[in-house]
Design a protein around this motif. Sequence first.
Motif, PDB file in Angstrom:
ATOM      1  N   ASN A 162       0.809  -1.147   0.031  1.00 17.38           N
ATOM      2  CA  ASN A 162       0.106   0.156   0.158  1.00 17.38           C
ATOM      3  C   ASN A 162       0.860   1.371   0.074  1.00 17.38           C
ATOM      4  O   ASN A 162       1.630   1.514   0.870  1.00 17.38           O
ATOM      5  CB  ASN A 162      -0.879   0.047   1.212  1.00 17.38           C
ATOM      6  N   ASP A 181      -6.688   4.875  -0.633  1.00 15.54           N
ATOM      7  CA  ASP A 181      -6.725   3.352  -0.891  1.00 15.54           C
ATOM      8  C   ASP A 181      -5.647   3.195  -2.387  1.00 15.54           C
ATOM      9  O   ASP A 181      -6.179   3.440  -3.348  1.00 15.54           O
ATOM     10  CB  ASP A 181      -7.968   2.759  -1.199  1.00 15.54           C
ATOM     11  N   ARG A 216      -3.700   0.073  -2.686  1.00 14.13           N
ATOM     12  CA  ARG A 216      -3.005  -1.276  -2.292  1.00 14.13           C
ATOM     13  C   ARG A 216      -2.778  -2.129  -3.710  1.00 14.13           C
ATOM     14  O   ARG A 216      -3.638  -2.107  -4.565  1.00 14.13           O
ATOM     15  CB  ARG A 216      -4.172  -2.039  -1.455  1.00 14.13           C
ATOM     16  N   ASP A 266      -6.576  -2.170  -5.457  1.00  9.48           N
ATOM     17  CA  ASP A 266      -7.579  -0.941  -5.256  1.00  9.48           C
ATOM     18  C   ASP A 266      -7.827  -0.459  -6.633  1.00  9.48           C
ATOM     19  O   ASP A 266      -7.004  -0.553  -7.628  1.00  9.48           O
ATOM     20  CB  ASP A 266      -7.122   0.218  -4.410  1.00  9.48           C
TER      21      ASP A 266
END
Length: 401
Positions: free
Chosen positions: A203, A231, A233, A268
């Motif tokens: 991440n 987000d 990731r 993500d």
Amino acid sequence: MPRAAYKSKPSLAIKLEGNRLAYYPGDVIIGCVYRTSSLPCADPYVYVSLQGRTKVKHWIDCGGDGSVPLRSSLILLDSQRHRQKLFHVTQSTKDGSPLYEWNFALTIPTTVDEEAQGRKTSFIPFTQDVADGNILPASFTGVTETGGHEAYVEYFLQADLPVQGKAFAAHEAILPLKILPSLEQPMLIDHLLQEQHRQLQVNSERLIPGMENHRPSFSERLKKTFAPKIDSRLSFQLDIQVPSVIQLQSEVPIPLLVLAAPLWDKTDDIIRNVSQKILIVGLNVILHSTTQVKCERDQLGEWVNSIPLAHRLPLNPPLEIQCSGERKQPVDVGTDANLRIPKKKPYEVARFEIEPDYLAWNFRHSHRVEYELRCMVGGKAVTATGEQTLRILPPSNMERL
């Protein structure tokens, strides 16, 4: 029954043609027994014999009573059967002192002596058809770093010089030999790579397009503490191909192939379907050699010796892998790092030597390799680890044919 050690004195010594110390089963050992000192009471002949044996010693813990050794041994070659009585030839050395010399030629058998097997001590076999039946096994040395445990197959020449009026040999010489594998061992061309899969995730905002080289300031880092987290990731899989067979003294590095594949369904949205760069920055590979033994009273034991092949090795420059979903050629980390089993230097005193896989009547020797790949993705470090059972072959002996 301690291991046979080299023993040579002016009163008795052994030398071989060409100073050769390694032989194959079926070869003829040509040499001589000699002495340079004068022994008026010595008989005019000597005995020379070829001997072979296997031995296991394993220590077990008895709690407060300390530890005790358990043993298992077997005579492979009957010294009486492979023995010659030699008469001497007198020559002169450069300084004129007497030199007594007895020439001999001994043929190494290709099988274990059947009558010798009947005189086994604390012998418990792993299996009935072990070690290719009765084929004479190659030499093997396997000890722990502390020397407390032993498992070996050894061969040596022993010369005895009787003394007149004595019931025993007053002078003795010993010369250890190495017996090489009898079967033809070609050069390994296929490492039988086994594929392993390691799923990782990272991440990092630097995975977002346009922010690959972004270095946030102190104020930006402070704002992130209170701002909603972005987000970003990335989930991906490393396909690692690890060899299951390697060969000693090979001129080819040990391969270790790595390929990256994204897992978009676990990535993500903001970076989904975005090609990423994975850098392999470090490699750690350890070879574990396990010796399992069977001793008297049906006791089992084992010990492990470990040696680093690449100990926390930084790769400079790092190896780059594209993680895009397109099938590409894997990166050979092993070849790039020149991954090899280290060769013992002539002057080096090693605690133990790397031996090929071995199966004897009372012990077995096997290997496994443990690896660690250190990667950088989006400025974050991730590690992939694993292990693989490894078969180690003896060096190729095709050049002798």
